[in-house]
Design an enzyme around this catalytic site. Sequence first.
Site, PDB file in Angstrom:
ATOM      1  N   SER A 172     -20.369  -7.691  -5.305  1.00  0.00           N
ATOM      2  CA  SER A 172     -20.245  -8.585  -4.164  1.00  0.00           C
ATOM      3  C   SER A 172     -21.385  -9.610  -4.188  1.00  0.00           C
ATOM      4  CB  SER A 172     -20.215  -7.766  -2.870  1.00  0.00           C
ATOM      5  OG  SER A 172     -19.795  -8.540  -1.782  1.00  0.00           O
ATOM      6  N   ASP A 177      -8.790  -8.480  -3.646  1.00  0.00           N
ATOM      7  CA  ASP A 177     -10.086  -8.402  -2.959  1.00  0.00           C
ATOM      8  C   ASP A 177     -10.087  -9.310  -1.724  1.00  0.00           C
ATOM      9  OD1 ASP A 177     -12.887  -8.554  -2.240  1.00  0.00           O
ATOM     10  OD2 ASP A 177     -13.335  -7.826  -4.253  1.00  0.00           O
ATOM     11  N   HIS A 221     -12.217  -4.117  -2.084  1.00  0.00           N
ATOM     12  CA  HIS A 221     -13.390  -4.902  -2.461  1.00  0.00           C
ATOM     13  C   HIS A 221     -14.062  -4.249  -3.661  1.00  0.00           C
ATOM     14  CE1 HIS A 221     -16.537  -7.760  -1.981  1.00  0.00           C
ATOM     15  NE2 HIS A 221     -17.428  -6.924  -1.479  1.00  0.00           N
TER      16      HIS A 221
END
Length: 513
Positions: free
Chosen positions: A226, A452, A482
């Site tokens: 991320s 995602d 995610h």
Amino acid sequence: MPTSRLRAAVLTAVVLLSSLVAGCSDDDSGDEDLTAQELRWKDCPAPSQAEGGGSAPSPLPDGDAWQCATMKAPLNWDDPKGDTLGIALIRAKASGDPGRRIGSLLFNFGGPGGSGVTTLPAFGEDYAALRTRYDLVSFDPRGVGRSDGVRCENHQQLDAYFQQDMTPDDAAERTTLLDNTKEFNAACEKNSKEVLPHVRTTDAARDMDLMRQVLGDAKMHYFGISYGTELGGVYAHLFPRTVGRAVFDAVVDPTQTSEQGTLGQARGFQRALDNYAEDCTSKTEDCPVGDTPADVKNRIARLLAQLDAQPLPGVFPRELTQSAATNGIAQALYSRDFWEYLTEGLEQAYDGDGRTLMLLSDSMNGRGENGEYSNLVPANIAINCADDRARYSPAYVEGRLPAFRAASPLFGDFLAWGMVSCTDWAVPGAADHPDVSAPGSAPILVVGNTGDPATPYEGARKMVDALGAGVGVELTYKGQGHGAYDSKNQCVQAAVNGYLLDGKVPAAGTVCS
């Protein structure tokens, strides 16, 4: 509601926790060579509340203890001989043959604002294969957890802040939102004035290179998830010649402004909601929250409209507001594993009980069961506002609402109004977007997930292009949630492990499903 599992799982997306006491120091370090410092590793203590609270990490499956230490870093990298702050670290020493040890593998799990010192042991077993040849290492970036964590409002004030109407419908509601934002930002400046100018991603990347040297590694071997992909890209730009084997998973698009990134998230969360609704209604048994995908989404929209006028009982004494419910739904879309909680939460809300959706929202905001907050959200805002140059006025946001609503009827307003968070922030933002160009770097494996919600799949290709020719190697995972590696998909894990453990770069364009 299995809140312990929920709170642990949330760490993959937004994250929380840390180690030994760290903070700004005015000790005279003018003659100290910080690269020569020796880390004093000890058993890890229980995390502070700023890190999320809880117990000290349990021993590893083989009985080894997690070890924690604090590294000194310059408070201001433009004045490296001046004051220092402490960066909290955690490690699990390599479990395999010492003769095959590669070095340290540094993790950043995202946020920004997430504590790696908590997240790594929470998911340590997922990386057992990597531990056979690496010391697994993570850290609380500056401004996070015990690394001089940013402090803003107190726990009671944060309860009110997160309960407020974050999708104003009229001038009075807009004024209230802006006043509350100004009060929050003023509290951040009052309580964390010294550190706010020094929490940019470029500062954290320089801390990482100091970490590499203090750990005794010639190369930076890295696993970023991320926001950790943005941090890794900035590191590669600043220090391309020291990049070793690196993996970026759940990739932030480095070419976008903060507005473009937020608009991309609106599309991503809407796509994830579409996928959830399709999955629920396509099963052989009846979907308890709708008969068709359109029905599921229409019922959610009606619920949110009702909550705007009349909140439901939530986690006593708080009520489930429209903002808390929207936040909770977004949290549940971070992972396919959370979809069952979303179904449960919606069923309860339709029956007048807002507790599960509120627990999901609390997890997103870093609120513990004791009613106290980690510093996840303050750190997230501080780092983003220090990085991003743009400052959006209420008038500008209003003008952009149609585009956000087109991207996501459910999340558009909520995400658009979030762009005022940096209005009146005490520190100017650094740039429109990060520079991640890294000519001369070793190959970096860039993994994008087609489903995602938080870092849409398109960002992986943008990262590959921005890193430059011969650096980024794209791998696609056709999945939900995610990130990709922690989905347990065998194809993804084989590709990542093959590169990190054996140096085998997968063919560009590899697809896993």
